[in-house]
Design an enzyme around this catalytic site. Structure first.
Site, PDB file in Angstrom:
ATOM      1  N   SER A 232      51.408  41.487  92.167  1.00  0.00           N
ATOM      2  CA  SER A 232      51.519  40.157  92.758  1.00  0.00           C
ATOM      3  C   SER A 232      52.977  39.742  92.919  1.00  0.00           C
ATOM      4  O   SER A 232      53.723  40.416  93.642  1.00  0.00           O
ATOM      5  CB  SER A 232      50.720  39.157  91.894  1.00  0.00           C
TER       6      SER A 232
ATOM      7  N   ASP B 151      40.240  39.769  96.782  1.00  0.00           N
ATOM      8  CA  ASP B 151      41.338  39.036  96.139  1.00  0.00           C
ATOM      9  C   ASP B 151      41.464  37.678  96.820  1.00  0.00           C
ATOM     10  O   ASP B 151      41.760  37.601  98.011  1.00  0.00           O
ATOM     11  CB  ASP B 151      42.616  39.873  96.305  1.00  0.00           C
TER      12      ASP B 151
ATOM     13  N   HIS C 151      42.034  39.965  92.090  1.00  0.00           N
ATOM     14  CA  HIS C 151      43.466  39.973  91.786  1.00  0.00           C
ATOM     15  C   HIS C 151      43.743  40.222  90.303  1.00  0.00           C
ATOM     16  O   HIS C 151      44.873  40.212  89.860  1.00  0.00           O
ATOM     17  CB  HIS C 151      44.050  38.606  92.215  1.00  0.00           C
TER      18      HIS C 151
END
Lengths: 750, 282
Positions: free
Chosen positions: B149, B226, B260
């Site tokens: 991320s 995600d 995620h």
């Protein structure tokens, strides 16, 4: 040595005391000791002997010499004040004679007996040597020389050795040792003497002369040792010959004995027969004669009786006389009419009978020859004795047969042989074996053999079947597949009839450490073999076919490299629109298309997707190959089981795994297809060369961008069976396969 | 630069440790986690830096990703720093989860009041590697970087801004084009000011366009489920398009059904460790 001396009695040489025989020269070989002989003495002695030799017949010399020498010895003994030393005296007597003989034959001594001459020369001045030569020149006839040479030969060796012996006792008498050596005179001299007598001669230090003399003697000893060994070998050889002669003659004696006995028996039998026949004849004749004698007597009696009767009648009365006379006349007339046989019915001598000795003659003839041999025994074929065109046939015979030659006959064995007139071949051979050549490979032949000698031909042996080795197989080089650990070799038998098995021979090419080592895989029943190999090596591979006769010659070699995996495209799987290049590694789809209706569905050939399969070696391990692609080409590469449905697209079933590239509207799409599904993967740089790693051990199939060493995708796939590489072209173009390359390191992480 | 060991646990034959030190760049105490594989006992190993995402500390990765086994097998020293300076008493640093503490964005701030402490870019590319090289058995010539991320963004920019410094790079659901996403806009405007042209220096998609071309092989995994992907925070398509155009090799894998979370990371962490090992151990 003692024996040799014993064989030369003509020399009149007294038996030497044994003690003196084997003193080694080395122990006493200092020249200075020789010098102790007063020169005058030597000269005098020589003169005496020479005078006698030239004036008297040789035999006389030989008898007289010892006596003369004894005198000499006495002189010497006197000279040295050693009268009591009889042993020494004996030694002189013993040795003088041979020594003189040596001296008389310088030419002989010079022929390879240099040492002897040198020894002698030490004692003789150059003058004397000349005199000797001259003396020899005017010396006796040729055979005299010959005899003496022989005598010399017996005694020579010992003369030189023992000469040294008798000087030993003189050792302590040495007062002034000689210290130099006159080469010219070959004598040791004291340095003082050099000034006068030897001043113009070549002089060397005594120790050098000593060394050279030692060397000379050592050389002679070496020669003698060699000669001894040779003689010993010769003697043992003679012994062998001796035994052989005994055996051979013994055998011949037996042979003669049996033959002569046979002849004698035959003759005795004939004698009996003849005697019996003779007796019978005699009896017959005597009987006939006796019969004749008897009948003759009877006739005589009758005549006498008639005479008497007639005489009586003459004295009778007239009347009676007339009466009787008539009757008598009749009777007489009758009697006289009967013939009297006075011929001798049998001759006293016997009939001339020819004696038939033909059978005896035959026996006599056969006495010197041998019986005809019995049938030889032909051996069964020895393993590995045949080649493709020849067999080695062996046989044997009964040991006491004498054979001059054999006749070996053979003919090919045919299963379908109603025609008995198969060509037969016969050859004559001296040995009990024969390599028969020019035969047909992998074929059975029947052999039989007969033995022959002067007496005739033996019966034929049993028939033995021999088989020629097969023809060498032919390796199908194009079908060889390999990987790092193994290679699959295929070959054509090269023989019409089946062979027993095949052998694969492999050796590492250009391997410096293991050059020449050949491994063999034996007993292969089929025309295919998977051989285990070491990675990243080159091998040269040969195949032989085998049958009972032996192995064939090697096939032509094939080379295998165990770098990476190597395969060819399988033309049997090839979609008709695809063509495979000559090297079997490039697939081309051309623009022109055959009508689809031509395509019949098939189990082996791809009919729907335009694909072809490669023949990967069936080895569970890791296989890596690369495919060169065009960035704009639509292609599919991957693996599939052999029985993947050929009328389906690759990746459209659970029997194939592949990467498909499609290029549409300037976008590259990469799919990793198995059972119609693909992960969603985007690749920013189009590969020009795709690496494919098939890993059976980890059940994985990975794809790489070779140029970037980039990992693209890895399938986890359960590979229960072996899979083969697959290549498909969805648009015209070509794919070039690179294999036989080592796995790049980066792929080993997957 | 004294190191204080806070914890040490044996894991897959190696040791998972956490240290604290006084950071010069960040002017605060910083913690980092380091995994020393068994191989590190006998020789120098390559170093692989992990940059975590928003809100994370050094703990998230080492407790959740399950990377130890792969790192142990490949013999990689894995370093996981914290995601921002902490305890700097800057006003507003703890107000939101996507800015300030736990959201350093791996850049060097130029705006007050952040520019004193918020120098995470210099920290992860300079200070921390020096510290690691000086104190642990690592080979300074062999290091790689990856992250998740915001950390994925960090990994990408660190690589793209330092061609050749890192042997390889990979990312899980990275923020690929921060100048265009809400997180990036908020952070960049806060740390770098309103001049958007300055932002591009910390934007992977922009950096790719000017990347001079040292060989790179970028691996990116992205969960299809995600939420931040669908929220437009990550924008991987922009990055891929840029890479395709500039022929920067990327394998971008969209993983069906993954979100995620660290569950997603744990699923593919082995692939990423191998990806780095391939270049670090080559």
């Amino acid at each position: 040595m003692e024996e040799e001396a014993g064989e030369a009695p003509g020399l009149g040489r007294p038996a030497a005391p044994k003690d003196f025989h084997f003193y080694h020269v080395d122990l006493y070989d200092s020249e200075d000791r020789l010098q102790i002989f007063p020169e005058g003495n030597t000269r005098m002695r020589r003169e005496v002997v020479q005078a006698e030799m030239t004036n008297e017949p040789r035999a006389a010399v030989k008898e007289k010499a010892p006596r003369d020498l004894e005198e000499e010895v006495d002189e010497l003994v006197h000279l040295y004040g050693l009268e009591d030393d009889h042993e020494l005296g004996d030694a002189f007597v013993d040795e003088s004679m041979p020594r003189i003989e040596v001296s008389e034959y310088p030419p002989y001594g010079m022929m390879g007996r240099e040492a002897a001459r040198e020894q002698r020369d030490w004692r003789l001045s150059g003058e004397e040597a000349n005199a000797e030569d001259l003396g020899l020149g005017g010396w006796g006839s040729a055979d005299q020389c010959q005899d003496l040479r022989e005598a010399y030969r017996y005694t020579h060796g010992r003369a030189s050795e023992e000469y040294e012996c008798y000087v030993i006792p003189e050792e302590e008498d040495e007062d002034e040792a000689a210290d130099v050596f006159c080469v010219t005179c070959k004598t040791p001299v004291r340095a003082l003497e050099v000034s006068d007598e030897h001043k113009e001669h070549e002089v060397t230090p005594l120790h050098k002369a000593l060394e050279s003399a030692k060397d000379e003697i050592h050389k002679n000893m070496y020669k003698l040792e060699k000669q001894i060994i040779e003689m010993e070998n010769f003697a043992s050889h003679l012994e062998e010959v001796f035994i052989t002669v005994e055996e051979n003659f013994g055998r011949q004696e037996q042979n003669f004995e049996s033959h002569y006995n046979e002849i004698l028996e035959t003759l005795a039998q004939k004698y009996e027969e003849k005697i019996q026949a003779l007796g019978e004849k005699k009896k017959e004749k005597l009987e006939a004669l006796y019969g004749q004698l008897v009948s003759c007597g009877e006739n005589l009696d009758t005549c006498k009786e008639l005479m008497e009767t007639i005489e009586e009648m003459c004295h009778e009365e007239k009347v009676d006389f007339i009466k009787d006379a008539v009757a008598m006349a009749d009777r007489l007339g009758k009697f006289l009419k009967t013939k009297t046989d006075v011929e001798i019915s049998t001759q006293p001598d016997f009939d001339d009978q020819t004696l038939d000795f033909s059978d005896v003659e035959q026996l006599m003839d056969s006495l010197n020859t041998i019986p005809a041999p019995s049938a030889p025994v032909i051996n069964p074929q020895a393993p590995n004795s045949a080649t493709g065109s020849s067999v080695r046939v062996c046989w044997s015979l009964y040991s006491d047969d004498t054979v001059e030659s054999y006749q070996l006959s053979y003919r090919p064995v045919r299963d379908s042989s109603p025609e008995k007139d198969q060509a037969e071949f016969t050859m004559t051979i001296k040995e009990t074996y024969c390599s028969v050549t020019n035969l047909v490979p992998n074929t059975q032949y029947e052999f039989w053999v007969t033995a022959r000698n002067r007496a005739g031909l033996s019966p034929a042996s049993e028939r033995a079947v021999y088989m020629t080795a097969p023809s060498p197989p032919t390796i199908k080089s194009r079908e060889i597949r390999s990987c790092e650990e193994a290679a699959l070799i295929c070959w054509e038998s090269g023989n019409l009839n089946p062979v027993d098995s095949y052998t694969v021979e492999l050796s590492q090419a250009e391997a410096p450490g293991a050059s020449g080592v050949t491994e063999s895989v034996v007993g292969i029943p089929t025309c295919e073999c998977l051989v285990q190999l070491q990675p990243r090596q080159s091998y040269i591979i040969y195949v032989r076919a085998l049958n009972v006769g032996g192995p064939s010659a090697r096939s032509q070699p094939a080379t295998v490299h165990t770098t990476g995996s190597y395969f060819h495209l399988n033309e049997h799987t090839c979609h008709p629109w695809l063509t495979i290049s000559e090297d079997g590694l490039t697939v081309v789809r051309s623009e022109r298309r055959a009508p689809a209706s031509e395509l019949l569905s098939s189990d082996t050939r791809f009919t729907r997707c335009v694909a072809v399969m490669g023949n990967l070696i069936p080895v569970r391990g890791r296989h890596y190959w690369e495919v060169e692609v065009d960035e704009c080409l639509d292609y599919t590469v991957g693996v599939a089981f052999e029985d993947v449905p050929k009328q389906e697209d690759l990746g459209a079933n659970h029997l194939s795994w592949c990467m498909r590239h499609t290029f549409a509207s300037s976008r590259h799409k990469y799919e990793f297809l198995h059972n119609k599904t693909t992960p969603d993967i985007r690749i920013t740089v189009s590969p020009k060369k795709i690496g494919i790693l098939l890993d059976y051990e980890n059940s994985k199939l990975s794809f790489f961008n070779v140029g970037l060493s980039q990992h693209l995708y890895t399938f986890s796939c359960q590979l229960h069976q072996f899979v083969h590489p697959c290549f498909s072209l969805e648009k015209p173009g070509c794919l070039k396969i690179h294999n036989g390359i080592s796995m790049p390191k980066h792929v080993t992480f997957y | 630069m004294a190191l204080k060991q806070l914890s040490s646990n044996k894991c897959f034959g190696g040791l998972q440790k956490v240290f604290e030190h006084d950071s010069v760049e960040l002017k605060c105490k910083m913690k980092f986690a380091i995994y020393l594989p068994p191989k590190a006992e006998t020789g120098k190993c390559p170093a692989l830096y992990w940059l975590s995402g928003l809100t994370c500390t050094e703990q998230n990765f080492i407790t959740k990703s399950g990377y130890h086994q792969a790192a142990s097998e490949h013999g990689l020293v894995v370093i996981a720093p914290d995601t921002s300076p902490r305890g700097c008493n800057i006003k507003g640093e703890d107000e939101s989860w996507d800015f300030g503490t736990g959201a350093g964005f791996y850049l060097d701030a130029t705006e007050d009041p952040w520019k004193t402490n918020y120098r995470m870019y210099s920290y992860v590319t300079e200070e921390l590697p020096q510290l690691i090289n000086a104190n642990f058995p690592v080979d300074p010539q062999r290091m790689s970087i990856f992250g998740h991320s915001m950390g994925g963004h960090g990994a990408l920019i660190c690589t793209l801004k330092n061609p050749g410094k890192y042997k390889s790079v990979s990312a899980f659901a990275p923020i690929c084009n921060p100048v265009l996403c809400p997180w990036g806009k908020k952070a960049f405007s806060g740390y770098l000011g309103t001049d958007e042209s300055k932002w591009k220096a910390y934007d992977a998609t922009h950096l790719v366009k000017s990347y001079p071309g040292s060989q790179l092989d970028i691996l990116i995994d992205q969960g299809k489920d995600d939420q931040f992907l669908s929220d437009g925070q990550l924008l991987p398509d922009n990055f891929i398009a840029a890479c395709t155009e500039k022929k920067i090799p990327v394998v971008f894998r969209s993983q069906e059904g993954y979100d995620h979370s660290y569950y997603f990371i744990a699923t593919f962490i082995t692939d990423h460790i191998r990806h780095h090992a391939k270049y670090l151990n080559a």
